[in-house]
Design a protein around this motif. Sequence first.
Motif, short mmCIF file in Angstrom:
data_model
loop_
_atom_site.label_atom_id
_atom_site.label_comp_id
_atom_site.label_asym_id
_atom_site.label_seq_id
_atom_site.Cartn_x
_atom_site.Cartn_y
_atom_site.Cartn_z
N ARG A 25 0.84 -1.26 -0.14
CA ARG A 25 -0.08 0.02 0.03
C ARG A 25 0.93 1.36 -0.11
O ARG A 25 0.64 2.12 -0.74
CB ARG A 25 -1.14 -0.07 1.32
CG ARG A 25 -1.81 1.18 1.34
CD ARG A 25 -2.94 1.04 2.19
NE ARG A 25 -2.95 0.03 3.31
CZ ARG A 25 -2.38 0.30 4.70
NH1 ARG A 25 -2.04 1.65 4.78
NH2 ARG A 25 -2.43 -0.44 5.39
N VAL A 26 1.86 1.25 0.88
CA VAL A 26 2.69 2.74 1.32
C VAL A 26 4.01 2.58 -0.07
O VAL A 26 4.29 3.55 -0.32
CB VAL A 26 3.26 2.79 2.42
CG1 VAL A 26 2.14 2.80 3.42
CG2 VAL A 26 4.34 1.56 2.60
N ASP A 27 4.21 1.26 -0.68
CA ASP A 27 5.22 1.34 -1.60
C ASP A 27 4.81 0.50 -2.85
O ASP A 27 5.57 -0.47 -3.21
CB ASP A 27 6.47 1.04 -1.04
CG ASP A 27 7.65 0.90 -2.04
OD1 ASP A 27 7.67 1.60 -2.93
OD2 ASP A 27 8.70 0.22 -1.54
N PRO A 28 3.85 0.81 -3.51
CA PRO A 28 3.13 -0.21 -4.63
C PRO A 28 4.38 -0.52 -5.78
O PRO A 28 4.13 -1.49 -6.44
CB PRO A 28 2.10 0.75 -5.14
CG PRO A 28 2.42 2.03 -4.77
CD PRO A 28 2.89 2.23 -3.58
N GLY A 29 5.29 0.41 -6.22
CA GLY A 29 6.13 0.30 -7.06
C GLY A 29 7.26 -0.65 -6.45
O GLY A 29 8.36 -0.96 -7.17
N GLY A 30 7.56 -1.01 -5.12
CA GLY A 30 8.38 -1.79 -4.53
C GLY A 30 9.82 -0.87 -4.48
O GLY A 30 11.12 -1.70 -4.47
N LEU A 31 9.99 0.22 -4.47
CA LEU A 31 11.05 0.86 -4.29
C LEU A 31 12.13 0.32 -3.45
O LEU A 31 13.19 0.04 -3.32
CB LEU A 31 10.92 2.46 -4.19
CG LEU A 31 12.13 3.17 -4.03
CD1 LEU A 31 12.68 3.46 -5.56
CD2 LEU A 31 11.92 4.52 -3.49
N PHE A 32 11.42 0.14 -2.00
CA PHE A 32 12.13 -0.29 -0.90
C PHE A 32 12.48 -1.92 -0.93
O PHE A 32 13.49 -2.37 -0.62
CB PHE A 32 11.59 0.06 0.44
CG PHE A 32 11.85 1.46 0.69
CD1 PHE A 32 12.93 1.87 1.33
CD2 PHE A 32 10.64 2.35 0.37
CE1 PHE A 32 13.06 3.34 1.53
CE2 PHE A 32 10.88 3.73 0.69
CZ PHE A 32 12.06 4.12 1.33
N ARG A 33 11.43 -2.53 -1.42
CA ARG A 33 11.32 -4.11 -1.39
C ARG A 33 12.28 -4.54 -2.49
O ARG A 33 12.98 -5.58 -2.41
CB ARG A 33 10.05 -4.69 -1.53
CG ARG A 33 9.39 -4.62 -0.21
CD ARG A 33 7.77 -4.82 -0.25
NE ARG A 33 7.05 -3.72 -1.12
CZ ARG A 33 6.16 -3.94 -2.30
NH1 ARG A 33 5.93 -5.42 -2.57
NH2 ARG A 33 5.67 -2.88 -2.85
N GLY A 34 12.55 -3.88 -3.72
CA GLY A 34 13.10 -4.20 -4.90
C GLY A 34 14.47 -3.74 -4.79
O GLY A 34 15.43 -4.21 -5.59
N ARG A 35 15.10 -2.67 -4.22
CA ARG A 35 16.18 -1.72 -4.35
C ARG A 35 16.88 -1.68 -3.10
O ARG A 35 18.00 -0.96 -3.30
CB ARG A 35 15.91 -0.54 -5.23
CG ARG A 35 15.46 -0.65 -6.63
CD ARG A 35 14.75 0.42 -7.18
NE ARG A 35 15.54 1.41 -7.25
CZ ARG A 35 15.09 2.76 -7.81
NH1 ARG A 35 13.83 2.72 -8.14
NH2 ARG A 35 16.00 3.66 -7.82
#
Length: 500
Positions: free
Chosen positions: A484-494
């Motif tokens: 919800r807060v990071d739909p683009g996966g900035l933190f989860r992917g990078r």
Amino acid sequence: MLALRAASLFSLFWAFAPVYADTCSEVRDNTDIEVSSPLQLAYTAEQTEYWSASCSALKPSCIIFPRSAAEVAAVMRVLNTNNEKFAIKSGGHSPNNYYASVDGGPLISTQNLDHVLLDPTTGVVDVGPGNRLDGVAAKLQGTGWTFVGGRIGNTGVGGLILGGGLSYMSAQYGWSASSAISYEVVLANGTIVTASATSHADLFTALKGGGNNFGVVTNYKLQAHPQGAVYGGNLVFVRTPALDAALLRAVRDFTEHNTDDKAAVIVTAERTNVDLIDSWILFLFYDGPTPPPGTFSNFTSLGPLTNDLRTRTYADLMALSNWVVLRGFQVQIGTETIPLPSAARAEEVLLGAGGIHAHWRNVSGTALAVPGIVASIAYQPFPKRIAQAARARGRDLIDVEADADRVIIEMNYAFLLPTDYDKMDGKMRETYGGIRERVVRWQAEGKLPNVYLPVFMNYAFYRQDYWGRLKAESRALAREVAQRVDPGGLFRGRTGGWKP
């Protein structure tokens, strides 16, 4: 004709291809935010501020030093225009590569977010992630208030609280994160929000044990607690087999029978190949100037080689603790949580030939030829009272019930040469893996309680399954909040770290 057509197609491709901005250049050229490049003094100094030399060896493309949440938000907006790996650094105490370090991408240092703003009437304190625990203790010294921090002064505030945070004062107040009133968070899209029990409540919960998956926390509003002088320090013993048994039984008994929430101990065995050092080092703490008689007698009566226990300030104790940080060493850390064995099972689980401590000695003994090796194992009581205190202060992702006493075990290997990293990676897995295998077997045999045993994030090795050891509802909440807060996966992917 074919050449012209190819040239036209090439031009067409670049006309519609996405343009990726270089974060370092964009921030340097278009903002007033401080950016330091390799070979510059600020860059070099910040790269030395890691616990593990393996993290210092990773070279970010630049280091960005924001001074406010608004400046962090500006950096986040630039990162949304590219696909660069990046990292956020509080204290750099995690020795896991890429968790607070990065190679070839921008590093965002929170060094300048080092405010400590106390309301002396209520004890509410705003703390920036650029602080280390010894710095916060020094700034609060003389106010009559303290924070529920960790046990090593060099540790950064951000990593400690986002991982939960185990404290000398946890039996009184729960996790370090249990004292959080609210978080100021910069989300992936650059939006700044306040997460609390009444605003973005799910995000507030997810940040207590959820790590770096949801945004950049730029302010921790914490409830401080009254405190005056404290009592503490170290006992050092020369190891003998008889002492192994006495100390392990003492820490087992302390976990079950201590009823004074102001008292805490860490019992650590340490061995190296330097002059064949083989020792026990104990950390004792009492939240008051003098412990009641007998509080620590099971430890102090065993004949320590040195004893520097005394009444001191909490700031002094935090500063004293930094001797454990070995500059210039590669460091690996792992953990396991075990149920406290009964007195009748202590021999088999902790002391015997097939027990946990013998397993550690066997594995660490095979690494003593590694240059500069320092191997340690720390037994840290996690009595029911810690879980009770945490639960009384609101939900967190770790969500430990007060149904059993537990012990959190921390394992460390420090060594000199980067070339030994892979070998010691295997030794670390063998160490914590062997403990886990024994506990699962003893639980199946009815020799240990079959209770929930999460992995403690602050001590976990990067290969350990942090999320897999949490409860299903905690994992589900973390995933939902992250999406919800990071739909683009900035933190989860990078970024590095454990991803839900």
